[in-house]
Motif scaffolding. Structure first.
Motif, PDB file in Angstrom:
ATOM      1  N   GLN A  24       0.827  -1.211   0.000  1.00  0.00           N
ATOM      2  CA  GLN A  24       0.000   0.000   0.000  1.00  0.00           C
ATOM      3  C   GLN A  24       0.860   1.259   0.000  1.00  0.00           C
ATOM      4  O   GLN A  24       0.551   2.234  -0.691  1.00  0.00           O
ATOM      5  CB  GLN A  24      -0.943  -0.031   1.206  1.00  0.00           C
ATOM      6  N   ASN A  41      -5.550 -13.348   1.811  1.00  0.00           N
ATOM      7  CA  ASN A  41      -6.641 -13.097   2.755  1.00  0.00           C
ATOM      8  C   ASN A  41      -7.047 -11.633   2.812  1.00  0.00           C
ATOM      9  O   ASN A  41      -8.117 -11.309   3.312  1.00  0.00           O
ATOM     10  CB  ASN A  41      -6.220 -13.555   4.154  1.00  0.00           C
ATOM     11  N   SER A  42      -6.187 -10.749   2.334  1.00  0.00           N
ATOM     12  CA  SER A  42      -6.433  -9.313   2.421  1.00  0.00           C
ATOM     13  C   SER A  42      -6.980  -8.782   1.101  1.00  0.00           C
ATOM     14  O   SER A  42      -6.714  -9.342   0.034  1.00  0.00           O
ATOM     15  CB  SER A  42      -5.131  -8.584   2.775  1.00  0.00           C
ATOM     16  N   GLU A  43      -7.723  -7.696   1.190  1.00  0.00           N
ATOM     17  CA  GLU A  43      -8.251  -7.054  -0.012  1.00  0.00           C
ATOM     18  C   GLU A  43      -7.230  -6.051  -0.542  1.00  0.00           C
ATOM     19  O   GLU A  43      -6.839  -5.123   0.156  1.00  0.00           O
ATOM     20  CB  GLU A  43      -9.576  -6.352   0.297  1.00  0.00           C
ATOM     21  N   LEU A  44      -6.811  -6.268  -1.786  1.00  0.00           N
ATOM     22  CA  LEU A  44      -5.833  -5.386  -2.414  1.00  0.00           C
ATOM     23  C   LEU A  44      -6.255  -5.116  -3.850  1.00  0.00           C
ATOM     24  O   LEU A  44      -6.689  -6.027  -4.557  1.00  0.00           O
ATOM     25  CB  LEU A  44      -4.440  -6.026  -2.412  1.00  0.00           C
ATOM     26  N   ASN A  45      -6.095  -3.890  -4.276  1.00  0.00           N
ATOM     27  CA  ASN A  45      -6.431  -3.518  -5.649  1.00  0.00           C
ATOM     28  C   ASN A  45      -5.178  -3.623  -6.521  1.00  0.00           C
ATOM     29  O   ASN A  45      -4.636  -2.633  -6.999  1.00  0.00           O
ATOM     30  CB  ASN A  45      -6.998  -2.094  -5.673  1.00  0.00           C
ATOM     31  N   TYR A  48      -3.352 -10.122  -9.049  1.00  0.00           N
ATOM     32  CA  TYR A  48      -3.016 -11.227  -8.152  1.00  0.00           C
ATOM     33  C   TYR A  48      -3.106 -12.546  -8.908  1.00  0.00           C
ATOM     34  O   TYR A  48      -4.089 -12.816  -9.591  1.00  0.00           O
ATOM     35  CB  TYR A  48      -3.964 -11.245  -6.947  1.00  0.00           C
ATOM     36  N   TYR A 252     -10.537  -7.874  10.942  1.00  0.00           N
ATOM     37  CA  TYR A 252      -9.713  -6.896  10.235  1.00  0.00           C
ATOM     38  C   TYR A 252      -9.822  -5.511  10.871  1.00  0.00           C
ATOM     39  O   TYR A 252      -9.342  -4.531  10.310  1.00  0.00           O
ATOM     40  CB  TYR A 252     -10.107  -6.858   8.756  1.00  0.00           C
TER      41      TYR A 252
END
Length: 383
Positions: A24, A41-45, A48, A252
């Motif tokens: 980030q 497991n994490s939300e990333l833009n 992937y 989270y």
């Protein structure tokens, strides 16, 4: 730069939270990040790609992993690879050599040492060690040269992990009375972490609960040993005839969980995140009990990644219980240690500072590659 992050996550761990926070910040700095991992497991833009890097028993699978990484490198025009585990650094190493791009690996822990890993470490051009103990381990056990290692600690987003004003709704959601005291433990239930919290529930918490009647304990996490954890927690709750220990599952909103707590128990990034939220921390990792973090033992905590990276030592559970009881009865010390801990993290573990150092490693490798190409070109002209 276009940077390929390669992980081998089967569940949420500190390596993923490290990578996510760094990603980030790197995005804010204008870099493009692509991630490869078994799971995310994490939300990333970000782009992937899921590759089962943990399935590496067969040589054929390892070859497939390398070929998959090469395809991604070419497709995404990758400049540098950044690996975050032993399972990911091996295919990343060979892919980087075939694609002729630099590889850096962050070493997050003490790794098992085998003859094959000593003969072929496969860490890449540079290694980032997150603590002095990890750096010493790489030099002693893998024969890595000191000048190939950069000591760069975990980076904490101090604006996100900051002193929290906890809303009553969170206490209501968790079934905690407005004035009740709270201890939180955050981590996964697998491996040594899982065994640690299981023992803590049985051997440390009951004595504390007998001395602090209004205490609530939150265990935040999950993993393969969840059923065992549920059984141990159920036994203690039955002993005290109320739901005194709560398993929250993965969450989270950890800054709010830390803010709700009078103290936090943990190691690695959990210790730093809680300190950044101005919470006192009892540091205990998979290998050692450090104790309540104060100016007297903070350097030992940092060196060992708060008990995770050092020689294995037995835990004095009675001493841990006494420390918890004494601190819970001293509100002034809770506040004092919280303020001090926040200052430590802001001054030494600020994510902006850490990300800048990581980018410095990237740029050093990139410029070294350009110099090597120029030297090869010059040598060819001389011939």
């Amino acid at each position: 730069m276009n940077i390929l992050f390669v992980l081998s996550q089967m569940e949420l761990t500190g390596a993923e939270t490290y990578a996510v926070s760094l990603i980030q910040r790197l995005q804010d700095m204008g870099h493009k990040i692509i991630m490869v991992s078994d799971t995310l497991n994490s939300e990333l833009n970000i782009p992937y790609y899921s590759i089962n890097l943990n399935n590496r028993k067969s040589p054929l699978n390892r070859i497939k992993h390398v070929l998959s990484l090469i395809r991604i490198i070419r497709q995404e025009n990758i400049t540098i690879i950044h690996a975050h585990s032993r399972a990911s650094s091996w295919p990343a190493y060979f892919a980087s050599r075939i694609a002729n791009i630099p590889l850096v690996t962050t070493a997050h822990c003490i790794y098992p040492v085998h003859l094959s890993s000593k003969l072929m470490p496969c860490f890449g051009d540079k290694i980032i060690a997150i603590s002095e103990a990890v750096m010493d381990h790489l030099i002693k056990d893998f024969g890595i040269k000191n000048n190939n290692i950069s000591l760069i600690p975990n980076g904490i987003a101090v604006n996100r992990f900051s002193p929290q004003i906890v809303l009553n709704e969170l206490r209501e959601e968790l079934g905690i009375q407005p004035d009740a005291r709270v201890i939180s433990w955050v981590g996964r239930f697998s491996g040594g972490r899982g065994k640690l919290i299981e023992e803590m529930v049985e051997r440390a918490f009951p004595e504390v609960l007998m001395n602090i009647p209004d205490l609530n304990i939150l265990i935040v996490g999950g993993g393969e040993r969840t059923a065992l954890m549920e059984a141990r927690v159920r036994a203690v709750n039955q002993q005290f005839n109320r739901e005194i220990i709560r398993l929250t599952g993965l969450r989270y909103d950890t800054p709010q969980i830390y803010g709700l707590s009078d103290m936090v128990i943990g190691a690695g990034r959990v210790a730093l995140e809680a300190m950044s939220c101005a919470r006192p921390v009892i540091a205990v990792g998979e290998r050692k009990y450090i104790g309540l973090l104060t100016p007297l033992n903070i350097e030992e905590g940092i060196t060992t990644n708060f008990g995770d990276c050092c020689q294995m030592q037995a835990i004095n559970w009675k001493a841990m219980s006494r420390t918890m009881i004494e601190l819970l009865k001293d509100k002034d010390r809770i506040k004092q240690l919280g303020t001090w801990g926040r200052e430590v993290v802001v001054s030494r573990f600020n994510l902006d500072m850490v990300a800048g150092k990581v980018v410095g490693v990237y740029e050093g490798m990139f410029h070294a590659k350009i110099r090597r190409r120029a030297e090869v070109r010059k040598g060819g002209e001389c011939l």
